[in-house]
Structures are given as structure tokens and as C-alpha cells.
Enzyme design. Structure first.
Site, PDB file in Angstrom:
ATOM      1  N   ARG A   1      72.072  52.650  21.772  1.00  0.00           N
ATOM      2  CA  ARG A   1      71.560  52.082  20.522  1.00  0.00           C
ATOM      3  C   ARG A   1      70.228  52.756  20.209  1.00  0.00           C
ATOM      4  O   ARG A   1      69.405  52.981  21.115  1.00  0.00           O
ATOM      5  CB  ARG A   1      71.341  50.570  20.653  1.00  0.00           C
ATOM      6  CG  ARG A   1      72.598  49.720  20.599  1.00  0.00           C
ATOM      7  CD  ARG A   1      73.271  49.718  19.225  1.00  0.00           C
ATOM      8  NE  ARG A   1      74.465  48.883  19.210  1.00  0.00           N
ATOM      9  CZ  ARG A   1      75.689  49.312  19.473  1.00  0.00           C
ATOM     10  NH1 ARG A   1      75.904  50.581  19.770  1.00  0.00           N
ATOM     11  NH2 ARG A   1      76.717  48.486  19.404  1.00  0.00           N
TER      12      ARG A   1
ATOM     13  N   ASP B   1      73.320  60.032  19.391  1.00  0.00           N
ATOM     14  CA  ASP B   1      74.447  59.548  18.584  1.00  0.00           C
ATOM     15  C   ASP B   1      74.036  58.315  17.794  1.00  0.00           C
ATOM     16  O   ASP B   1      74.802  57.824  16.961  1.00  0.00           O
ATOM     17  CB  ASP B   1      75.644  59.201  19.496  1.00  0.00           C
ATOM     18  CG  ASP B   1      76.882  58.824  18.704  1.00  0.00           C
ATOM     19  OD1 ASP B   1      77.237  59.605  17.794  1.00  0.00           O
ATOM     20  OD2 ASP B   1      77.473  57.763  18.957  1.00  0.00           O
TER      21      ASP B   1
ATOM     22  N   GLU C   1      69.245  53.840  11.663  1.00  0.00           N
ATOM     23  CA  GLU C   1      70.518  54.396  11.168  1.00  0.00           C
ATOM     24  C   GLU C   1      71.173  53.529  10.084  1.00  0.00           C
ATOM     25  O   GLU C   1      71.969  54.023   9.284  1.00  0.00           O
ATOM     26  CB  GLU C   1      71.503  54.604  12.323  1.00  0.00           C
ATOM     27  CG  GLU C   1      72.060  53.330  12.935  1.00  0.00           C
ATOM     28  CD  GLU C   1      73.013  53.604  14.104  1.00  0.00           C
ATOM     29  OE1 GLU C   1      72.624  54.320  15.034  1.00  0.00           O
ATOM     30  OE2 GLU C   1      74.143  53.088  14.067  1.00  0.00           O
TER      31      GLU C   1
ATOM     32  N   HIS D   1      76.784  58.157  15.129  1.00  0.00           N
ATOM     33  CA  HIS D   1      77.403  57.004  15.805  1.00  0.00           C
ATOM     34  C   HIS D   1      78.923  57.185  15.902  1.00  0.00           C
ATOM     35  O   HIS D   1      79.697  56.316  15.493  1.00  0.00           O
ATOM     36  CB  HIS D   1      77.054  55.701  15.063  1.00  0.00           C
ATOM     37  CG  HIS D   1      77.005  54.511  15.984  1.00  0.00           C
ATOM     38  ND1 HIS D   1      76.012  53.582  15.948  1.00  0.00           N
ATOM     39  CD2 HIS D   1      77.836  54.115  16.981  1.00  0.00           C
ATOM     40  CE1 HIS D   1      76.232  52.655  16.867  1.00  0.00           C
ATOM     41  NE2 HIS D   1      77.341  52.964  17.511  1.00  0.00           N
TER      42      HIS D   1
END
Ligand SMILES: NC(=O)c1ccc[n+]([C@@H]2O[C@H](COP(=O)([O-])OP(=O)(O)OC[C@H]3O[C@@H](n4cnc5c(N)ncnc54)[C@H](O)[C@@H]3O)[C@@H](O)[C@H]2O)c1
Length: 330
Positions: free
Chosen positions: A233, A257, A262, A294
Site C-alpha cells: 500500500r 505498484d 493513488e 496497482h
């Protein structure tokens, strides 16, 4: 049951409808859940949400007033839902506790090796028939020390792959995993793991205790020239502090990622817009930073399990069964 699926893309519809086989009435919206879009849930006993949907107390209160009694998360992490508020408003929250940990672990390795061997740059070069090697120098992963921060399901899968590469395994976790010990992992406090690890990969959940686990102080402890990979996260990393460490050239590469801001960016095509997030724009400028949006979970196997478990959660809720995926048990 009538179920509204928020933040849905074509692949969500494809996999959820295939798993549903007509049991529930699924309606789909591309809108993310927030205070405004909560009203769309009118007439639905349950909603289905993803990682960047807003499950804060005011939104839950609104949903409860509209008659929503269940939320099925299409994710493992649930940091975006206020569970205490959900209990207060009588909303049952369920998640997908388990799906292919290999999907995420393998993506972490893909990020690492892309950064290390510069395959993204090589791809662009060779398409223009530029076969020069300057700037593509990597290093053997074999013999490296890997620090696995969070040694649960995904941390274990990542550690197993790195063991196959011939790495020495260090682990940090609030609870040791015997399966990691069997791989030969040595557990250490974070402040001892970071100075020793050539590669650090984050696999702890985002909790108040883990927010900005990687910050100015812990970045200063990292071995100079180490790689940092975050597929867990975004909030685990203080992005401003990371940018400063990158600016000072202290890290070999950073693979992300996930990104703490985000929400509103990832899962969308913003290629024809001006993105006003200066922190992200700065991160993108470093040649040794690789960002994916993600997508670590995004394999056929994982998405199939997510869809099937989500539908099973909805079945169990409709039948009054509290299965192990329920997060709001007392
Ligand atoms: N990028 C993606 O697509 C994606 C997909 C799935 C999961 N994830 C993230 O990966 C995380 C890990 O997933 P998992 O299935 O391995 O979870 P898990 O529950 O199996 O493992 C988490 C580990 O973290 C440890 N932990 C929890 N709190 C801690 C703390 N305060 N300090 C130290 N250790 C702590 C736990 O003891 C556990 O071993 C999820 O929480 C989610 O945020 C990301």
C-alpha cells in the site's frame, strides 16, 4: 440480492458476471464510492467496492440510511473502510482474505528485475535497432540479501522466489511465519534488517502502526545502493522522504505498484490531461523509478478467485452465514 458494483471496469464485469451465474442482480458503475456517489446505492442491499473507494464513517452512514446492509470488498486490504463505523451502522463488511499471493509476489520480482536489468529501456532501444549496452549494466541477484518486510502470505511467496534466485533471506514481522523460517529466513528488527538488505520488499498491511514505515529515518538506515519495492500500500512509504533519498542517489532503484496519493489517479487513463500531482511527477522523472498502477493482483488466477470469493461472500451474507471473510464480527 441487488448489488451495486462501484469503481468497475470491463474486467470486473467480465469476471464477476461469470462467477455470479445469475444468483444476484449485479449493477455496475464506473463511479468510485464517495459521499456523492453513495446515493447510487439506493435500492441495493449490498455494494461491492475496491481499494480506492471511500468507506469512511460519513459515507457508511449515508449508505446505511439508503438501506445498504453489506459491503463486499474485492480486495484483501481494508484500510479504506472504517470497520468500527460499519458496525455502528449495522453494515457487514467482507473481504477476499485469500487469493493468489503469487500474483503479487511475482509482480514484485518483475519490478525488481526490470529495474535491475533495465529491460524496459532495452525494449525501447531494440525496437529502434539500437543494440548498444551502455546504461544497461545490472547485477546478479544470486547471493544478494533480501529483506522481506511482512512475511505473511505474499511475503512468503516472495521469499520463496528469492530463495530460488539464491538469496539470503531476512524477515521483519510482528509475528514470525514458520514457513519462512523453513526457507532459512532470519528474523530481525527493522533497524537491523534495513542496513543489511540489498533488496527490501514491503508486504505488511497499511495500518496506523505501519503508515510511513519507510520514512526519512528508516531510509537513512537502508544500505546505499539498495532496491526498494512496494507492492503493498502506498501509505507505507513517505513519498517526500523517498524522493529526497532518490535525489541524493542513495537507492539503486525503486519499484512501486502503489502510491499514497493513488486515489483519483490509478485505474484511469489520464494520458491526455495535465496531472497536477507534483510529487508523482517528480518521482516519474527519476530513471531508476518504475511505477505500475496497482496491477500486482492482476492475473487471471487472482481475478477469478477474487470474483468467486466475492460472490460466495454475498451468498453467505444473504443466507445469514458469517464466514471467515467477515471483518465486522464482534
Ligand atoms: N498491489 C496489489 O495488487 C496488492 C494485492 C493484494 C494485497 N496487497 C497488499 O499486500 C498486503 C499483504 O497481503 P498478505 O496477503 O500477505 O497479508 P497477510 O495478512 O498474509 O500478511 C501480512 C503480514 O504483515 C504482518 N504485520 C501486520 N501488522 C504488522 C506490523 N504492525 N508490523 C509488522 N508486521 C505486521 C502480519 O503479521 C502478517 O504476517 C495486504 O495487506 C495488501 O495491502 C497488494
Amino acid at each position: 440480492m441487488n448489488v451495486l458494483v462501484y469503481d468497475s471496469h470491463s474486467y470486473d464485469r467480465q469476471f464477476l458476471e461469470a462467477a455470479n451465474r445469475g444468483r444476484h442482480t449485479l449493477d455496475f458503475t464506473t463511479s468510485q464510492l464517495d459521499l456523492q456517489t453513495a446515493t447510487l446505492a439506493q435500492g441495493h442491499a449490498a455494494i461491492c467496492i475496491f481499494v480506492n473507494d471511500d468507506g469512511s464513517a460519513p459515507v457508511l452512514e449515508k449508505l446505511a440510511s439508503l438501506g445498504v446492509r453489506a459491503i463486499a470488498l474485492r480486495s484483501t486490504g481494508f484500510n479504506n473502510v472504517d470497520l468500527e463505523a460499519a458496525k455502528r451502522f449495522g453494515i457487514t463488511v467482507m473481504r477476499v482474505a485469500y487469493y493468489s499471493p503469487y500474483a503479487v509476489a511475482e509482480h514484485a520480482v518483475a519490478l525488481l528485475q526490470t529495474l535491475n536489468r533495465h529491460t524496459h529501456r532495452a525494449y525501447n532501444r531494440t525496437r529502434e535497432f539500437n543494440f548498444r549496452l551502455g546504461g544497461l549494466l545490472g547485477r546478479d541477484i544470486h547471493g544478494s540479501t533480501v529483506g522481506v518486510v511482512g512475511t505473511g502470505k505474499i511475503g512468503l511467496a516472495f521469499a520463496s522466489i528469492m530463495k530460488g534466485f539464491g538469496c539470503k533471506l531476512l524477515g521483519y514481522d510482528a509475528a514470525e511465519n514458520p514457513a519462512c523460517r523453513e526457507l532459512g529466513m532470519t528474523y530481525k528488527p527493522l533497524n537491523e534488517l534495513l542496513p543489511e538488505a540489498d533488496i527490501v520488499s514491503l508486504h505488511v498491511p497499511l495500518l496506523p502502526a505501519t503508515r510511513h514505515l519507510i520514512n526519512q529515518d528508516t531510509l537513512a538506515l537502508m544500505k546505499p545502493g539498495a532496491f526498494l519495492i512496494n507492492t503493498s500500500r502506498g501509505g507505507l512509504v513517505d513519498t517526500e522522504a523517498l524522493t529526497e533519498a532518490l535525489r541524493q542517489g542513495r537507492l539503486a532503484g525503486v519499484g512501486l505498484d502503489v502510491y499514497e496519493e493513488e486515489d483519483g489517479l490509478f485505474f484511469q487513463d489520464l494520458s491526455d490531461r495535465v496531472v497536477s500531482d507534483d510529487v508523482l511527477a517528480r518521482l516519474m522523472m527519476f530513471p531508476n523509478v518504475l511505477i505500475t498502477g496497482h496491477q500486482a493482483f492482476f492475473t487471471r488466477e487472482a481475478v477469478t478467485t477474487i470474483a468467486e470469493t466475492t460472490l460466495q461472500n454475498l451468498d453467505d451474507f444473504a443466507a445469514g452465514r458469517l464466514n471467515d471473510n467477515v471483518l465486522t464480527k464482534n
